[in-house]
Scaffold this motif. Structure first.
Motif, PDB file in Angstrom:
ATOM      1  N   GLU A   1      63.540  43.299  27.921  1.00 53.60           N
ATOM      2  CA  GLU A   1      62.876  43.244  26.604  1.00 53.60           C
ATOM      3  C   GLU A   1      61.383  43.026  26.833  1.00 53.60           C
ATOM      4  O   GLU A   1      60.986  42.005  27.401  1.00 53.60           O
ATOM      5  CB  GLU A   1      63.456  42.073  25.798  1.00 53.60           C
ATOM      6  N   LEU A   2      60.555  43.990  26.436  1.00 54.95           N
ATOM      7  CA  LEU A   2      59.118  43.885  26.706  1.00 54.95           C
ATOM      8  C   LEU A   2      58.343  43.560  25.433  1.00 54.95           C
ATOM      9  O   LEU A   2      58.835  43.746  24.328  1.00 54.95           O
ATOM     10  CB  LEU A   2      58.602  45.190  27.322  1.00 54.95           C
ATOM     11  N   GLY A   3      57.108  43.074  25.620  1.00 54.67           N
ATOM     12  CA  GLY A   3      56.267  42.689  24.482  1.00 54.67           C
ATOM     13  C   GLY A   3      55.797  43.886  23.670  1.00 54.67           C
ATOM     14  O   GLY A   3      55.946  45.038  24.092  1.00 54.67           O
ATOM     15  N   PRO A   4      55.219  43.619  22.505  1.00 59.49           N
ATOM     16  CA  PRO A   4      54.815  44.691  21.587  1.00 59.49           C
ATOM     17  C   PRO A   4      53.692  45.583  22.103  1.00 59.49           C
ATOM     18  O   PRO A   4      53.486  46.682  21.587  1.00 59.49           O
ATOM     19  CB  PRO A   4      54.378  43.943  20.323  1.00 59.49           C
ATOM     20  N   LEU A   5      52.938  45.105  23.110  1.00 58.42           N
ATOM     21  CA  LEU A   5      51.851  45.931  23.648  1.00 58.42           C
ATOM     22  C   LEU A   5      52.154  46.349  25.090  1.00 58.42           C
ATOM     23  O   LEU A   5      51.250  46.692  25.853  1.00 58.42           O
ATOM     24  CB  LEU A   5      50.529  45.154  23.603  1.00 58.42           C
ATOM     25  N   ALA A   6      53.423  46.349  25.433  1.00 53.98           N
ATOM     26  CA  ALA A   6      53.809  46.597  26.819  1.00 53.98           C
ATOM     27  C   ALA A   6      53.221  47.897  27.356  1.00 53.98           C
ATOM     28  O   ALA A   6      53.447  48.976  26.807  1.00 53.98           O
ATOM     29  CB  ALA A   6      55.334  46.632  26.938  1.00 53.98           C
ATOM     30  N   GLY A   7      52.447  47.763  28.438  1.00 56.05           N
ATOM     31  CA  GLY A   7      51.921  48.928  29.132  1.00 56.05           C
ATOM     32  C   GLY A   7      50.672  49.544  28.541  1.00 56.05           C
ATOM     33  O   GLY A   7      50.224  50.594  29.002  1.00 56.05           O
ATOM     34  N   ILE A   8      50.090  48.905  27.523  1.00 56.52           N
ATOM     35  CA  ILE A   8      48.907  49.468  26.853  1.00 56.52           C
ATOM     36  C   ILE A   8      47.621  49.006  27.543  1.00 56.52           C
ATOM     37  O   ILE A   8      47.383  47.808  27.694  1.00 56.52           O
ATOM     38  CB  ILE A   8      48.865  49.022  25.363  1.00 56.52           C
ATOM     39  N   PRO A   9      46.769  49.953  27.972  1.00 58.46           N
ATOM     40  CA  PRO A   9      45.486  49.566  28.578  1.00 58.46           C
ATOM     41  C   PRO A   9      44.508  49.022  27.524  1.00 58.46           C
ATOM     42  O   PRO A   9      44.397  49.587  26.437  1.00 58.46           O
ATOM     43  CB  PRO A   9      44.934  50.883  29.153  1.00 58.46           C
ATOM     44  N   VAL A  10      43.836  47.933  27.877  1.00 59.07           N
ATOM     45  CA  VAL A  10      42.885  47.298  26.959  1.00 59.07           C
ATOM     46  C   VAL A  10      41.570  47.064  27.695  1.00 59.07           C
ATOM     47  O   VAL A  10      41.568  46.668  28.860  1.00 59.07           O
ATOM     48  CB  VAL A  10      43.430  45.932  26.466  1.00 59.07           C
ATOM     49  N   ALA A  11      40.434  47.283  27.007  1.00 56.78           N
ATOM     50  CA  ALA A  11      39.121  46.953  27.572  1.00 56.78           C
ATOM     51  C   ALA A  11      38.662  45.624  26.985  1.00 56.78           C
ATOM     52  O   ALA A  11      38.992  45.295  25.849  1.00 56.78           O
ATOM     53  CB  ALA A  11      38.119  48.056  27.261  1.00 56.78           C
ATOM     54  N   VAL A  12      37.916  44.867  27.773  1.00 62.67           N
ATOM     55  CA  VAL A  12      37.551  43.501  27.390  1.00 62.67           C
ATOM     56  C   VAL A  12      36.048  43.288  27.567  1.00 62.67           C
ATOM     57  O   VAL A  12      35.488  43.610  28.621  1.00 62.67           O
ATOM     58  CB  VAL A  12      38.323  42.481  28.264  1.00 62.67           C
ATOM     59  N   LYS A  13      35.434  42.727  26.552  1.00 62.38           N
ATOM     60  CA  LYS A  13      33.997  42.426  26.606  1.00 62.38           C
ATOM     61  C   LYS A  13      33.702  41.426  27.727  1.00 62.38           C
ATOM     62  O   LYS A  13      34.496  40.514  27.973  1.00 62.38           O
ATOM     63  CB  LYS A  13      33.568  41.872  25.242  1.00 62.38           C
ATOM     64  N   ASP A  14      32.546  41.599  28.321  1.00 57.84           N
ATOM     65  CA  ASP A  14      32.145  40.835  29.504  1.00 57.84           C
ATOM     66  C   ASP A  14      31.926  39.334  29.262  1.00 57.84           C
ATOM     67  O   ASP A  14      31.565  38.603  30.180  1.00 57.84           O
ATOM     68  CB  ASP A  14      30.848  41.483  30.050  1.00 57.84           C
ATOM     69  N   ASN A  15      32.136  38.850  28.025  1.00 61.07           N
ATOM     70  CA  ASN A  15      32.006  37.400  27.786  1.00 61.07           C
ATOM     71  C   ASN A  15      33.362  36.733  27.553  1.00 61.07           C
ATOM     72  O   ASN A  15      33.430  35.591  27.112  1.00 61.07           O
ATOM     73  CB  ASN A  15      31.059  37.111  26.613  1.00 61.07           C
TER      74      ASN A  15
ATOM     75  N   ARG B   1      48.450  39.512  27.699  1.00 61.45           N
ATOM     76  CA  ARG B   1      49.360  39.697  28.835  1.00 61.45           C
ATOM     77  C   ARG B   1      50.805  39.415  28.419  1.00 61.45           C
ATOM     78  O   ARG B   1      51.724  40.134  28.807  1.00 61.45           O
ATOM     79  CB  ARG B   1      48.983  38.758  29.981  1.00 61.45           C
ATOM     80  N   GLU B   2      50.962  38.334  27.627  1.00 60.80           N
ATOM     81  CA  GLU B   2      52.306  37.977  27.159  1.00 60.80           C
ATOM     82  C   GLU B   2      52.915  39.135  26.347  1.00 60.80           C
ATOM     83  O   GLU B   2      54.113  39.387  26.410  1.00 60.80           O
ATOM     84  CB  GLU B   2      52.193  36.759  26.255  1.00 60.80           C
ATOM     85  N   ALA B   3      52.055  39.841  25.612  1.00 61.30           N
ATOM     86  CA  ALA B   3      52.516  40.978  24.812  1.00 61.30           C
ATOM     87  C   ALA B   3      52.682  42.230  25.671  1.00 61.30           C
ATOM     88  O   ALA B   3      53.088  43.276  25.168  1.00 61.30           O
ATOM     89  CB  ALA B   3      51.535  41.244  23.666  1.00 61.30           C
ATOM     90  N   GLY B   4      52.319  42.121  26.950  1.00 58.57           N
ATOM     91  CA  GLY B   4      52.517  43.245  27.863  1.00 58.57           C
ATOM     92  C   GLY B   4      51.305  44.125  28.087  1.00 58.57           C
ATOM     93  O   GLY B   4      51.354  45.083  28.861  1.00 58.57           O
ATOM     94  N   ALA B   5      50.194  43.828  27.406  1.00 53.22           N
ATOM     95  CA  ALA B   5      48.993  44.667  27.532  1.00 53.22           C
ATOM     96  C   ALA B   5      48.395  44.533  28.934  1.00 53.22           C
ATOM     97  O   ALA B   5      48.599  43.525  29.611  1.00 53.22           O
ATOM     98  CB  ALA B   5      47.961  44.275  26.488  1.00 53.22           C
ATOM     99  N   ILE B   6      47.639  45.552  29.351  1.00 51.98           N
ATOM    100  CA  ILE B   6      47.048  45.567  30.687  1.00 51.98           C
ATOM    101  C   ILE B   6      45.522  45.664  30.580  1.00 51.98           C
ATOM    102  O   ILE B   6      44.991  46.713  30.206  1.00 51.98           O
ATOM    103  CB  ILE B   6      47.605  46.751  31.504  1.00 51.98           C
TER     104      ILE B   6
END
Lengths: 483, 101
Positions: free
Chosen positions: A66-80, A111-116
């Motif tokens: 059972e994976l989280g709602p964002l499992a395997g989705i690439p995400v970009a993150v602001k540098d702060n 991460r808990e939601a599966g996002a990368i």
């Protein structure tokens, strides 16, 4: 279909059906960054481990986990925003080599939601700016016109979504730093209600104003990302909970009966007529779908920018005192303590950071604090009361996000005050602590225009419903720049 | 009151910022324009209006004072962020050396 052409819901369905893998999504994202980042400079660094993380998700999916709602989705993150093991430089020389020792709460929740987390995005130094030109790592360019700014301070995250590097990203918004670049890059951005999202692990600018917020192509994706990051956190005492969470998948959004307020003080001189036309068209589209529009008054709106430029530098000068050349970050390492402070900060901070630190010291100094800072705190009360009053008769307030479309690089960097005026429509929401959504509502000479919808505290669901309805009636959000 | 180059030198000193003497005039001009703009707040009547320190109706948010600690990897990462260290200790300049300070 590319990694970022799909909505989160489509991507989840395709991965569940085995038609797509997370590895493909991450590879598409990294491939797109490799192909266009040289032109845009939205991304400062990619995470080569992201592919391993994607494979791990794919393997677990195959095993029936059972994976989280964002499992395997690439995400970009602001540098702060701190991502364990990544550099976290806040666009500044003083943190150029600083590596995050832990995950920010929003990252832990993603991460808990599966996002990368795949990429770290460029920003104005310490989130001080409206153009991403003050980054120590060079400016980000607007994907719609590479000679123009993407807005700021989260210009890297906005440009990354607009140019198809990722479908969702995180930014931070202190006076418009998510909404204004979203507007200038033609994507969706949300500044949540103050207290909705934890700032633990966010490098602070002005703590009574800062919020972390999502970028996406669609309002629904922004809502899905919000659901993953929001909520009470014992590590940020300003967060509140439990929250009423909005679940777009279970809703059939409509604007029937929605009362839209148009603040008469905003629609005055200084607003680009094409921007005004775009916003009014959007309001008419929602009226045609069952909403009503009426004029409202925010009498203290004209004091908002002045209030902001007292509160923000006062808090920023205090927050940035922690960068002392002793504990972490750049250190000039002189034999004298005082010189270590002065040289590390003098060489580590850029011009705008120095300007705001000195401005903060000035407005807080003896003899001025009463006239400036405390007066600003009272003005803030009046600005909040204006909104409380307006929200007695309307459900949302519609304005442009930015008074103009993207400007040419360098055009406003010589004069700080001109740059500050770019945030004139966004700062009130931060001062009042209310949620505000920006979404694409048209173009002016080939450059995107943004509609801003502000709501009552914790009424994000109302903003999402209105935004999703608008996007179901229009196609602005489906247009992409050619790079 | 205008922001003079002298005031900029004073603010830089208070803020522990070394700034180039060549830049002092420009900072004075910029800050003077900004302070000139925010000056319009003075005209606003705020008689009897309370100051907003916080947008939420939260006063204090107390919790039990419990040490959570952190794992060894986090601890090591934080130690390695020190610009100068001696073993696991942060190296700091002597505080009382600058007697003319």
């Amino acid at each position: 279909m590319g990694a970022t052409d799909m909505t989160l819901r489509e991507a989840a369905a395709r991965m569940a059906a085995g038609e797509r893998s997370s590895e493909e999504l991450v590879r598409t994202s990294l491939g797109r960054i490799a192909a266009v980042n040289e032109k845009v400079n939205a991304v400062l660094e990619v995470d080569s481990h992201a592919i391993d993380a994607a494979r791990d998700i794919d393997r677990r999916r195959k095993e029936g986990e059972e994976l989280g709602p964002l499992a395997g989705i690439p995400v970009a993150v602001k540098d702060n925003i701190l991502v364990r093991g990544w550099r976290a430089s806040a666009g500044s020389r003083i943190l150029e080599t600083h590596t995050a020792a832990y995950d920010a709460t929003v990252i832990a929740r993603l991460r808990e939601a599966g996002a990368i987390p795949v990429a770290r995005t460029n920003m104005d130094e310490f989130a001080m700016g409206s153009s991403t030109e003050s980054s120590h790592f060079g400016p980000t360019r607007n994907p719609w016109d590479l000679d123009r700014v993407p807005g700021g301070s989260s210009g890297g995250s906005a440009a990354a979504v607009a140019s198809g590097m990722v479908s969702v990203a995180l930014g931070s918004d202190t006076g418009g730093s998510v909404r204004q670049p979203a507007s200038l890059c033609g994507v969706v951005g949300l500044k949540p209600t103050y207290g909705r999202v934890s700032r633990y692990g966010l490098i602070a600018l002005a703590s009574s104003l800062d919020q972390v917020g999502p970028f996406a192509r669609t309002v629904e994706d922004a809502a899905i990302l919000m659901r993953a990051i929001e909520g009470e956190d014992p590590r940020d005492a300003t967060t509140v909970g439990p929250l009423e969470t909005y679940v777009p998948e279970l809703d059939q959004p409509s604007v029937k009966g929605l009362r839209i307020g148009l603040p008469k003080e905003y629609f005055v001189e200084g607003m680009d007529p094409r921007v005004k036309a775009g916003v009014m068209d959007a309001v008419r589209a929602m009226e045609a779908a069952g909403a009503t529009a009426e004029e409202v008054s925010l009498p203290h709106a004209r004091y908002a920018l002045a209030t902001y430029y007292l509160v923000m530098p006062a808090e920023a000068s205090s927050n940035l005192a922690r960068f002392d050349g002793i504990r972490y970050g750049y250190s000039a390492g002189t034999p004298s303590l005082r010189e270590t402070y002065e040289m590390s900060r003098g060489e580590g901070f850029g011009e705008e950071a120095k300007r705001r630190i000195m401005l903060g010291a000035h407005v807080l100094s003896k003899g001025y604090a009463e006239a400036y800072y405390r007066q600003a705190l009272k003005a803030r009360t009046l600005i909040r009361r204006d909104f409380d009053e307006a929200f007695k008769t309307v459900d949302v307030i519609a304005t442009p996000t930015s008074p103009c479309a993207a400007w040419r690089m360098g055009e406003k960097s010589a004069d700080p005050l001109t740059m500050y005026l770019a945030d004139i429509y966004t700062i009130s929401a931060n001062l009042a602590g209310i949620p505000a959504l920006s979404l694409p509502c048209g173009f002016s000479d080939g450059l995107p225009i943004g509609l801003q919808l502000m709501g009552r505290p914790f009424s994000e669901a109302t903003l999402f419903r209105a935004g999703m309805t608008y996007q179901s009636l229009t196609t602005w959000h489906t247009l992409t720049p050619t790079l | 009151m205008p922001i003079t180059p002298e005031e900029i030198r004073h603010l830089a000193s208070l803020s522990r910022l070394k700034i180039d003497e060549d830049d002092v005039e420009a900072y004075a001009k910029d800050l003077d324009a900004i302070v000139g703009y925010v000056d319009k707040l003075r005209e606003l009547d705020t008689e009897g209006v309370p100051e907003m320190a916080h947008v939420e109706d939260l006063a204090n948010s107390p919790r039990e004072d419990v040490v959570e600690g952190c794992d060894q990897a986090t601890r090591d990462a934080m130690l390695s962020a020190f610009p100068r260290r001696e073993g696991d200790l942060l190296a700091v300049n002597a505080v009382f050396v600058d007697r003319t300070d």
